[in-house]
Motif scaffolding. Structure first.
Motif, PDB file in Angstrom:
ATOM      1  N   LEU A  45      -8.932   0.048  24.362  1.00  0.00           N
ATOM      2  CA  LEU A  45      -7.777   0.902  24.081  1.00  0.00           C
ATOM      3  C   LEU A  45      -6.545   0.053  23.773  1.00  0.00           C
ATOM      4  N   TYR A  46      -6.369  -1.010  24.546  1.00  0.00           N
ATOM      5  CA  TYR A  46      -5.269  -1.937  24.274  1.00  0.00           C
ATOM      6  C   TYR A  46      -5.442  -2.608  22.906  1.00  0.00           C
ATOM      7  N   LEU A  47      -6.659  -3.036  22.614  1.00  0.00           N
ATOM      8  CA  LEU A  47      -6.905  -3.702  21.336  1.00  0.00           C
ATOM      9  C   LEU A  47      -6.699  -2.755  20.154  1.00  0.00           C
ATOM     10  N   THR A  48      -7.122  -1.514  20.316  1.00  0.00           N
ATOM     11  CA  THR A  48      -6.914  -0.521  19.255  1.00  0.00           C
ATOM     12  C   THR A  48      -5.431  -0.311  19.002  1.00  0.00           C
ATOM     13  N   ALA A  49      -4.655  -0.202  20.062  1.00  0.00           N
ATOM     14  CA  ALA A  49      -3.212  -0.008  19.910  1.00  0.00           C
ATOM     15  C   ALA A  49      -2.551  -1.229  19.277  1.00  0.00           C
ATOM     16  N   MET A  50      -2.997  -2.421  19.676  1.00  0.00           N
ATOM     17  CA  MET A  50      -2.386  -3.642  19.162  1.00  0.00           C
ATOM     18  C   MET A  50      -2.728  -3.912  17.705  1.00  0.00           C
ATOM     19  N   ILE A  51      -3.882  -3.469  17.252  1.00  0.00           N
ATOM     20  CA  ILE A  51      -4.301  -3.761  15.883  1.00  0.00           C
ATOM     21  C   ILE A  51      -3.922  -2.637  14.922  1.00  0.00           C
ATOM     22  N   PHE A  52      -4.196  -1.396  15.299  1.00  0.00           N
ATOM     23  CA  PHE A  52      -4.047  -0.283  14.356  1.00  0.00           C
ATOM     24  C   PHE A  52      -2.590   0.083  14.088  1.00  0.00           C
ATOM     25  N   SER A  53      -1.737   0.062  15.100  1.00  0.00           N
ATOM     26  CA  SER A  53      -0.337   0.448  14.872  1.00  0.00           C
ATOM     27  C   SER A  53       0.376  -0.487  13.898  1.00  0.00           C
ATOM     28  N   PRO A  54       0.374  -1.797  14.144  1.00  0.00           N
ATOM     29  CA  PRO A  54       1.047  -2.676  13.177  1.00  0.00           C
ATOM     30  C   PRO A  54       0.362  -2.709  11.810  1.00  0.00           C
ATOM     31  N   LEU A  55      -0.963  -2.615  11.793  1.00  0.00           N
ATOM     32  CA  LEU A  55      -1.679  -2.638  10.518  1.00  0.00           C
ATOM     33  C   LEU A  55      -1.311  -1.437   9.661  1.00  0.00           C
ATOM     34  N   GLY A  56      -1.259  -0.254  10.253  1.00  0.00           N
ATOM     35  CA  GLY A  56      -0.854   0.932   9.512  1.00  0.00           C
ATOM     36  C   GLY A  56       0.575   0.839   9.016  1.00  0.00           C
ATOM     37  N   PHE A  57       1.445   0.264   9.832  1.00  0.00           N
ATOM     38  CA  PHE A  57       2.848   0.098   9.451  1.00  0.00           C
ATOM     39  C   PHE A  57       2.980  -0.859   8.269  1.00  0.00           C
ATOM     40  N   VAL A  58       2.267  -1.975   8.334  1.00  0.00           N
ATOM     41  CA  VAL A  58       2.328  -2.964   7.245  1.00  0.00           C
ATOM     42  C   VAL A  58       1.739  -2.386   5.961  1.00  0.00           C
ATOM     43  N   LEU A  59       0.654  -1.645   6.062  1.00  0.00           N
ATOM     44  CA  LEU A  59       0.075  -1.027   4.865  1.00  0.00           C
ATOM     45  C   LEU A  59       1.024  -0.007   4.247  1.00  0.00           C
ATOM     46  N   ALA A  60       1.772   0.715   5.074  1.00  0.00           N
ATOM     47  CA  ALA A  60       2.751   1.662   4.539  1.00  0.00           C
ATOM     48  C   ALA A  60       3.890   0.932   3.828  1.00  0.00           C
ATOM     49  N   ILE A  61       4.294  -0.213   4.352  1.00  0.00           N
ATOM     50  CA  ILE A  61       5.326  -1.010   3.685  1.00  0.00           C
ATOM     51  C   ILE A  61       4.800  -1.544   2.359  1.00  0.00           C
ATOM     52  N   VAL A  62       3.546  -1.999   2.346  1.00  0.00           N
ATOM     53  CA  VAL A  62       2.937  -2.472   1.094  1.00  0.00           C
ATOM     54  C   VAL A  62       2.894  -1.346   0.072  1.00  0.00           C
ATOM     55  N   PHE A  63       2.529  -0.136   0.510  1.00  0.00           N
ATOM     56  CA  PHE A  63       2.525   1.011  -0.402  1.00  0.00           C
ATOM     57  C   PHE A  63       3.922   1.256  -0.965  1.00  0.00           C
ATOM     58  N   ALA A  64       4.937   1.192  -0.104  1.00  0.00           N
ATOM     59  CA  ALA A  64       6.305   1.439  -0.572  1.00  0.00           C
ATOM     60  C   ALA A  64       6.736   0.389  -1.581  1.00  0.00           C
ATOM     61  N   LEU A  65       6.359  -0.855  -1.350  1.00  0.00           N
ATOM     62  CA  LEU A  65       6.741  -1.908  -2.291  1.00  0.00           C
ATOM     63  C   LEU A  65       5.980  -1.783  -3.613  1.00  0.00           C
ATOM     64  N   LEU A  66       4.723  -1.410  -3.542  1.00  0.00           N
ATOM     65  CA  LEU A  66       3.939  -1.279  -4.769  1.00  0.00           C
ATOM     66  C   LEU A  66       4.318  -0.051  -5.590  1.00  0.00           C
ATOM     67  N   SER A  67       4.761   0.995  -4.919  1.00  0.00           N
ATOM     68  CA  SER A  67       5.083   2.212  -5.656  1.00  0.00           C
ATOM     69  C   SER A  67       6.518   2.256  -6.122  1.00  0.00           C
ATOM     70  N   GLY A  68       7.318   1.285  -5.719  1.00  0.00           N
ATOM     71  CA  GLY A  68       8.706   1.250  -6.149  1.00  0.00           C
ATOM     72  C   GLY A  68       8.833   0.916  -7.624  1.00  0.00           C
ATOM     73  N   ARG A  69       9.933   1.334  -8.210  1.00  0.00           N
ATOM     74  CA  ARG A  69      10.173   1.067  -9.631  1.00  0.00           C
ATOM     75  C   ARG A  69      11.165  -0.069  -9.775  1.00  0.00           C
ATOM     76  N   ARG A  70      10.972  -0.835 -10.805  1.00  0.00           N
ATOM     77  CA  ARG A  70      11.889  -1.939 -11.067  1.00  0.00           C
ATOM     78  C   ARG A  70      13.109  -1.442 -11.829  1.00  0.00           C
ATOM     79  N   ALA A  71      14.254  -1.980 -11.483  1.00  0.00           N
ATOM     80  CA  ALA A  71      15.472  -1.638 -12.190  1.00  0.00           C
ATOM     81  C   ALA A  71      15.536  -2.446 -13.480  1.00  0.00           C
ATOM     82  N   ARG A  72      16.012  -1.810 -14.535  1.00  0.00           N
ATOM     83  CA  ARG A  72      16.111  -2.527 -15.819  1.00  0.00           C
ATOM     84  C   ARG A  72      17.479  -3.118 -16.008  1.00  0.00           C
TER      85      ARG A  72
END
Length: 72
Positions: A45-72
């Motif tokens: 349970l400790y390992l699940t909390a330690m791995i899944f919470s930060p991993l999901g957060f980092v993947l959401a940040i990666v999604f936000a960076l990849l889906s962002g648009r570049r300014a011209r």
């Protein structure tokens, strides 16, 4: 004609939210197990909390960076 956006981009967001939610449920369970049973929470349970919470957060940040648009 209806505008259809590609669904491939939201797949990463859905996966990251699911992983993060699993981590949050594990955190809640860490506090709930001693309150309900009086025993210590198991190690997995400790390992699940330690791995899944930060991993999901980092993947959401990666999604936000990849889906962002570049300014011209």
């Amino acid at each position: 004609m209806a505008d259809q956006t590609p669904r491939n981009g939201t797949t990463l967001l859905r996966i990251s939210l699911a992983i993060f939610a699993i981590g949050l449920v594990a955190i809640v369970a860490i506090f709930a197990v001693p309150a309900i049973s009086g025993d210590d929470p198991p190690l997995w349970l400790y390992l699940t909390a330690m791995i899944f919470s930060p991993l999901g957060f980092v993947l959401a940040i990666v999604f936000a960076l990849l889906s962002g648009r570049r300014a011209r």
